[in-house]
Each structure stands twice: as C-alpha cells, then as structure tokens.
Design an enzyme around this catalytic site. Structure first.
Site, PDB file in Angstrom:
ATOM      1  N   VAL A  85       0.859  -1.179   0.000  1.00  0.00           N
ATOM      2  CA  VAL A  85       0.000   0.000   0.000  1.00  0.00           C
ATOM      3  C   VAL A  85       0.893   1.226   0.000  1.00  0.00           C
ATOM      4  O   VAL A  85       1.777   1.365   0.857  1.00  0.00           O
ATOM      5  CB  VAL A  85      -0.939   0.019   1.225  1.00  0.00           C
ATOM      6  CG1 VAL A  85      -1.830   1.259   1.186  1.00  0.00           C
ATOM      7  CG2 VAL A  85      -1.781  -1.248   1.275  1.00  0.00           C
ATOM      8  N   CYS A  86       0.715   2.086  -0.984  1.00  0.00           N
ATOM      9  CA  CYS A  86       1.446   3.345  -1.081  1.00  0.00           C
ATOM     10  C   CYS A  86       2.960   3.092  -1.027  1.00  0.00           C
ATOM     11  O   CYS A  86       3.493   2.310  -1.805  1.00  0.00           O
ATOM     12  CB  CYS A  86       0.968   4.300   0.009  1.00  0.00           C
ATOM     13  SG  CYS A  86       1.499   6.016  -0.222  1.00  0.00           S
TER      14      CYS A  86
END
Length: 321
Positions: free
Chosen positions: A106-107
């Site tokens: 994530v990210c």
C-alpha cells in the site's frame, strides 16, 4: 464452505495508519457479506509499534510466526522514501512474501518490497510524489506513476492515500466476484472501481519549482494566465531565447516539454472549474483550451474518462444559480 483467507499486514514504527485501516476495513466489511478474511497485524519482532499519528498499534505477533499467508500486505510510511529501508524490515518482508499466495503493498510500502528484492523486473506503482525515487532505488522495476494500482503476476502495488482501498476492493472482487465487492463498496460509500490513473489527484502546480529564475518566469506566467498565448514561439520570445533553448530548459529542469507543461496547467484549471460546477464548455474556454474537443482529448489521455464523466464521479459542489 471455503477455507478462511489469511491476511497478514506488516506494520512497523512510523507506519501510516490509513494504509493499515483502509484495506483492513474493506476486508472486514466483506466478511459481513459472506467472505471469511482473517486479518493479523504483524511486526518484524512481534512487538507493538507506533504509527505515524503517534498511536500505539497492538500487533498479533511476529511476521515470522505466520507462515503460508494467503495475502501478505506491507503498509507504507512517510519515512522510507526519505531514508533507506532498514535491513531488518526488508528481511521481515522477504520470507513471508516467498510463501504467500499474493504479495501486496500500500502506497510507499512498495519501498519495503523493493528493498527486499520483491519488485525486481516487475511493474509497480506507489504515491506519485515518490515514484521517481522508487524507480531510482529499483532500476529493474518498471514504475507506473499514473496507476492507482498495478498487478504483476501475484504482486500487487497501489498508489497513495486511499488507493489501498481501491486495491483491497479489487482483491475482494478477485476472490469473491463483482457482486460481493459491489456490496462492500456501497456499504463503505466508495466507488467500486475508480476510472483513470493516479494523475487524477496529482497537480503540476504542486511539483518542485524550476531551479532557474529564467524558467520560473515562464511557469509563473502560464500559471497566472492559462488562457494566454503560450505557444513555444511566444514563450521563447517572452524570454528572448531560442525555442530550442527553452525546450532544453524544460527538459532539464522539469522533465517535460513547454507544450506539455502548459497543457498540464490548463488541465488542472479545467478540472477545478468542473469541480466548481462549470459546464465542460465553460471549463474548456476559461482554462485556455482551444476547444472542448482538445480538452476532451487531454482528459481521455490522463484519466481515461470524458470531462462529463469526471464531473459526475468526482465533483462534490455546484455553483448556485
């Protein structure tokens, strides 16, 4: 009845809380509609961690104690685009990833995967602001800065902020089909699938300013009046330089061309005008596009949707009258 789907989320000191909570909320909500996701928060040593907001995050154990996960997810942090990923954190990701059915970041969790060698030779994405840094750290990885999420085999990476929710919904759809994923999206009041790339949320105006005062003169001129005559010849004449020299300045300092820069400023202006409730024709004119059709082509290239579709999906306010 299908077996439970075990998800391990790697957390560590400085982890971005939203990168953990957003996807976890999607999986938890999916359980209300018939899925059976079992989520465990794992740290490198099994000790609790402190999030980016200063909140203590209680973990379920050490990542090494959870072999054979169905999904192994690495949350992001503001720390590691700025500094190197510690070796023990990279090691903590490497072993469970090798045995997991799929590996997800994530990210800026992509930086941890990259440090562990898990993105070598693969397509990936991360937050648009640090995509260039990821490409530098993982030169064999093909970084796609405009994607909300990218799948390469069993490796999934997502962009910034809420893109982890988009990816989690995609994983739910992959596991249980579109109907259940749609129920989850409706319950959470989010889009089932956001069209377009991450460039929907990045703005050239927020990028680093040019280093030279000469080029800043031009970028300030374009930003202040997107409707002006900003052809290559006109901009070069304004600085009393050759078109070739101006093109070289844009390439060296902003990694773009004068025409693309002007187009980006006009695109941001048009998008803001649509958000305010202007019609597409009005937005095209006020933002300096030669015609609605020219604006439509830019929206199609950048977002894969028309200006009208963008306005329906993303604008939240309307002008009175």
């Amino acid at each position: 009845m299908s077996a439970p789907h075990r998800i391990g989320i790697l957390v560590y000191d400085g982890v971005t809380l939203l990168d953990v909570a957003g996807p976890a909320e999607v999986f938890k909500e999916a359980n209300r509609f018939g899925a059976d996701y079992r989520i465990a928060l794992l740290s490198p040593t099994g000790a609790d961690v402190t999030s980016n907001l200063g909140f203590r995050v209680a973990v379920d154990g050490a990542v090494s104690a959870q072999p054979g996960l169905d999904t192994f997810m690495v949350a992001g942090s503001d720390l590691y685009p700025r500094t190197r990923v510690p070796g023990d954190l990279a090691d903590a990701a490497r072993t469970p990833a090798a045995a997991a059915g799929r590996v997800v970041s994530v990210c800026t969790g992509a930086f941890v995967l990259a440090a562990a060698g898990l993105l070598d030779g693969k397509r990936a994405t991360t937050h648009w602001k640090v995509a260039h840094e990821l490409a530098l750290r993982c030169p064999t990885c093909h970084v796609e800065p405009d994607a909300i999420y990218v799948r390469d085999g069993t490796t999934y990476t997502s962009a910034g902020v809420t893109a982890g929710i988009d990816l989690a919904l995609a994983l739910v759809e992959e596991d249980h089909g579109p109907d259940l994923a749609r129920d989850v999206a409706r319950s959470l009041v989010v889009y089932m699938q956001r069209a377009g790339g991450q460039s929907q949320f990045s703005a050239p105006l927020q990028g680093p300013p040019p280093r030279s005062a000469t080029l800043r003169t031009i970028t300030d001129l374009v930003t202040a009046n997107p409707r002006g005559d900003h052809s290559l010849g006109a901009l070069a004449k304004h600085l009393n330089v050759s078109t070739r020299q101006l093109t070289r300045l844009f390439h060296d300092e902003l990694s773009t061309t004068p025409a693309r820069y002007v187009e980006g400023i006009r695109f941001d202006m048009a998008r803001a005008l649509l958000d305010q409730g202007h019609t597409a024709t009005q937005a095209a004119s006020l933002a300096g596009f030669p015609s609605y059709e020219s604006m439509r082509r830019v929206f199609a290239r950048k977002l894969s949707i028309s200006p009208a579709a963008y306005q329906r999906r993303f604008s939240t306010t309307r002008r009175a009258g």
